[in-house]
Write an enzyme that holds these catalytic residues in place. Structure first.
Site, short mmCIF file in Angstrom:
data_model
loop_
_atom_site.label_atom_id
_atom_site.label_comp_id
_atom_site.label_asym_id
_atom_site.label_seq_id
_atom_site.Cartn_x
_atom_site.Cartn_y
_atom_site.Cartn_z
NE ARG A 1 -7.40 -8.18 0.46
CZ ARG A 1 -6.90 -7.33 -0.43
NH1 ARG A 1 -5.91 -6.53 -0.11
NH2 ARG A 1 -7.40 -7.28 -1.65
CE LYS B 1 -4.39 -1.84 1.47
NZ LYS B 1 -5.40 -2.02 2.53
C1 YH5 Z 1 -7.80 -4.50 3.33
O1 YH5 Z 1 -6.93 -3.79 3.84
N1 YH5 Z 1 -7.54 -3.83 0.87
S1 YH5 Z 1 -8.02 -3.65 -1.81
C2 YH5 Z 1 -3.63 0.16 -3.05
C3 YH5 Z 1 -2.34 -0.31 -3.23
C4 YH5 Z 1 -2.01 -1.61 -2.95
C5 YH5 Z 1 -2.99 -2.46 -2.48
C6 YH5 Z 1 -1.57 1.86 -3.87
N2 YH5 Z 1 -9.18 -5.13 0.12
C7 YH5 Z 1 -8.08 -4.51 1.93
O2 YH5 Z 1 -5.06 -4.08 -1.49
N3 YH5 Z 1 -9.84 -6.13 2.25
C8 YH5 Z 1 -8.24 -4.22 -0.19
O3 YH5 Z 1 -1.31 0.49 -3.71
C9 YH5 Z 1 -9.09 -5.32 1.44
N4 YH5 Z 1 -8.58 -5.32 4.09
C10 YH5 Z 1 -9.56 -6.11 3.57
N5 YH5 Z 1 -10.27 -6.88 4.40
C11 YH5 Z 1 -6.71 -2.43 -1.68
C12 YH5 Z 1 -5.34 -2.94 -1.80
C13 YH5 Z 1 -4.30 -2.01 -2.30
C14 YH5 Z 1 -4.61 -0.70 -2.58
#
Ligand code: YH5
Length: 269
Positions: free
Chosen positions: A237, A203
């Protein structure tokens, strides 16, 4: 929990065809490296992302969930907020519902309860498209814990068993770096309330800590996941299953060695 994205921004050809075979190769690798759950998501919830139509989301996730559950013995979790996607994913073989909107969309709570599946409730302030526009909290940990307690109560009233509910503070969802770090330091408070899932993998907040947007975030992601486990998280996750499992394995081995040395009296001589 290994992440399997089936959103167009994760399609190698720009979104017209999603390669089911490629997805199965990725799932097989995550399972060999030690993932217990595969999280399948068809809606991009990255900051700034647009909403996706209901039928489009079903068309994306259902074939993937069917393919995974027919080939592998693993829990498939569906990352969705929509009632119709929850029901369709359940019929396709999903074993868990993961909702970044904590079942607040119309019909989602009833749809999830009807499946009898475990649910993950995540905190988000605002909506993905606008959530990073100067979010404000008096006390982020208190606000997140109170929100999740309220959603858990709503779930229990809808017939979901308390022991089927996982809580998630929602790192990066309507939070500044400072908010995310406060939540990370207060994670123990949330873990006292029940099983907790955390997602920090790759993230933006990790890029902000590193001060280098082009840097690979793998080491930072593994470190963050390990920190969460040490502070009591039950599920992490992640994208990088192999590296994360290695880090957690060392932590768990050392923890059980600590316990053994306590029970054998090593530290009491
Ligand atoms: C979460 O924390 N996150 S989708 C932006 C990124 C990298 C990754 C800018 N679904 C979660 O993974 N479900 C997502 O780089 C989730 N908890 C739960 N339970 C976002 C994501 C991401 C966004």
């Amino acid at each position: 929990m290994g992440i399997l994205n089936v959103t167009p921004d994760s399609f190698s050809d720009g979104g017209r065809f999603y390669r089911l075979d490629d997805a199965m190769v990725q799932v097989d690798a995550m399972l060999r490296f030690g993932a217990d759950i595969i999280d399948v998501g068809g809606e991009s919830t990255r900051p700034g992302a647009q909403a996706v139509e209901e039928q489009a989301e079903i068309d994306r996730v259902v074939p993937v969930i069917e393919a995974i559950s027919s080939r592998f013995d693993v829990v498939v979790s569906v990352d969705t907020s929509k009632a119709s996607v929850i029901s369709a994913a359940h019929s396709a073989g999903a074993g868990m519902v993961n909702d970044v909107r904590a079942l607040r969309e119309p019909g989602a709570l009833a749809a999830a309860a009807a499946t009898r599946l475990p649910v993950c409730l995540m905190h988000m302030k605002g909506e993905p498209r606008t959530m990073q526009q100067s979010p404000h909290y008096e006390n982020v940990t208190t606000e997140v814990v109170d929100f999740l307690m309220g959603r858990r109560k709503a779930c229990i009233e809808a017939g979901i068993r308390a022991d089927q509910i996982v809580l998630d503070p929602g790192f990066g969802f309507g939070k500044t770096l400072t908010h995310n770090l406060e939540l990370l330091s207060g994670l123990g408070v949330l873990c006292e309330q029940g099983p907790v899932l955390t997602g920090l993998s790759r993230k933006r907040m990790l890029g902000e800590i590193l001060g280098d947007d082009s840097a690979s975030r793998v080491t930072a992601s593994v470190t963050a996941a390990l920190l969460c486990v040490q502070r009591g998280a039950s599920i992490v996750r992640v994208h990088d299953v192999e590296q994360t499992v290695q880090a957690i394995a060392v932590h768990l081995a050392a923890s059980s060695a600590d316990l053994q040395s306590v029970s054998t009296g090593y530290w009491n001589r």
